[in-house]
Design a protein around this motif. Structure first.
Motif, short mmCIF file in Angstrom:
data_model
loop_
_atom_site.label_atom_id
_atom_site.label_comp_id
_atom_site.label_asym_id
_atom_site.label_seq_id
_atom_site.Cartn_x
_atom_site.Cartn_y
_atom_site.Cartn_z
N LEU A 116 1.16 -1.18 -0.05
CA LEU A 116 -0.10 -0.15 -0.06
C LEU A 116 1.02 1.19 -0.33
O LEU A 116 0.68 2.03 -0.58
N LYS A 163 2.43 1.93 -3.59
CA LYS A 163 1.92 2.01 -4.32
C LYS A 163 0.95 3.87 -4.17
O LYS A 163 1.13 4.26 -5.01
N VAL A 164 1.38 3.69 -3.05
CA VAL A 164 0.73 5.48 -2.91
C VAL A 164 1.25 5.93 -2.67
O VAL A 164 1.54 7.36 -3.33
N LEU A 190 -2.12 10.14 0.67
CA LEU A 190 -1.95 10.23 -0.62
C LEU A 190 -1.58 12.11 -0.22
O LEU A 190 -0.70 12.28 -1.33
N MET A 219 1.55 7.09 -6.57
CA MET A 219 0.37 7.03 -7.28
C MET A 219 0.32 8.96 -7.10
O MET A 219 0.71 10.08 -7.48
N GLY A 270 -4.51 2.37 -7.37
CA GLY A 270 -4.27 1.83 -6.97
C GLY A 270 -3.63 0.19 -7.68
O GLY A 270 -2.98 -0.04 -8.05
N LEU A 295 -7.66 3.57 -4.69
CA LEU A 295 -7.22 3.21 -4.47
C LEU A 295 -7.28 1.39 -5.09
O LEU A 295 -6.22 0.82 -4.94
N PHE A 354 -6.29 6.50 3.34
CA PHE A 354 -6.01 6.74 1.94
C PHE A 354 -5.27 8.00 1.61
O PHE A 354 -4.25 8.44 0.97
N TYR A 386 -6.83 7.36 -12.06
CA TYR A 386 -5.59 7.40 -11.45
C TYR A 386 -5.77 5.92 -10.62
O TYR A 386 -6.95 5.42 -9.28
#
Length: 179
Positions: free
Chosen positions: A15, A18-19, A51, A22, A144, A127, A47, A142
């Motif tokens: 997580l 990936k965040v 983010l 992004m 995730g 996400l 999230f 976008y």
């Protein structure tokens, strides 16, 4: 709480990575724009928190509370605005930050509602994307992770207001919600 998790779908490390990825892409895409992150409470707040710290440019945030679930596991299909935005969005670049894009009914409704307020642009960051359950014609800009059609909890996602504080995304054991 952990005993109700069938298995971990996405780890805390996955997580986080990936965040960050992004956030870097959003930072690049929104350079020089008037970015407003619009988040749907409660699920997306975890999230959003991660983010927005991964976005390396000025951005504001605002919140909405939108409901289509109640306390069940399937969407009712009826969208209700519980709390609207406090910010005027005309001329702003809006990025809707969502925890999960499931049927898409709520997000389609929300996107149209915001589009009617004349923002400069509207995009969606989610996400999780669960395309197998899509009922509305909507896609995120976008994404995730694309996930299977399982009931997921953790990292802000809940079942009956529980499990939001899990640091990972897990699959909830069916016996928990089919009692």
């Amino acid at each position: 709480m952990y005993n109700d998790v069938k298995n971990v779908l996405l780890s805390e490390a996955e997580l986080s990575a990936k965040v960050a990825e992004m956030g870097a892409q959003i930072s690049k895409d929104y350079q020089g724009k008037n970015l407003l992150l619009v988040t749907v409470l409660k699920g997306a707040v975890v999230f959003l928190t991660d983010l927005m710290r991964a976005i390396d440019l000025p951005a504001e945030i605002d919140f909405m509370v939108v409901s289509s679930y109640g306390s069940g596991v399937k969407s009712s299909g009826v969208v209700k605005i519980v709390k609207d935005l406090d910010t005027e969005i005309a001329g702003r670049d809006i990025l809707i930050v969502e925890d999960i894009l499931d049927t898409g009914i709520t997000l389609e409704y929300l996107t149209q509602l915001l589009r009617d307020r004349n923002p400069a642009s509207i995009k969606i960051a989610t996400l999780l994307d669960k395309p197998a359950r899509r009922k509305a014609n909507i896609q995120a800009d976008y994404i995730g992770f694309s996930i299977p059609d399982e009931f997921v909890i953790g990292y802000g996602l809940d079942y009956d207001e529980k499990y939001r504080n899990l640091p990972f995304i897990g699959i909830l054991k069916p016996e928990v919600y089919t009692v």
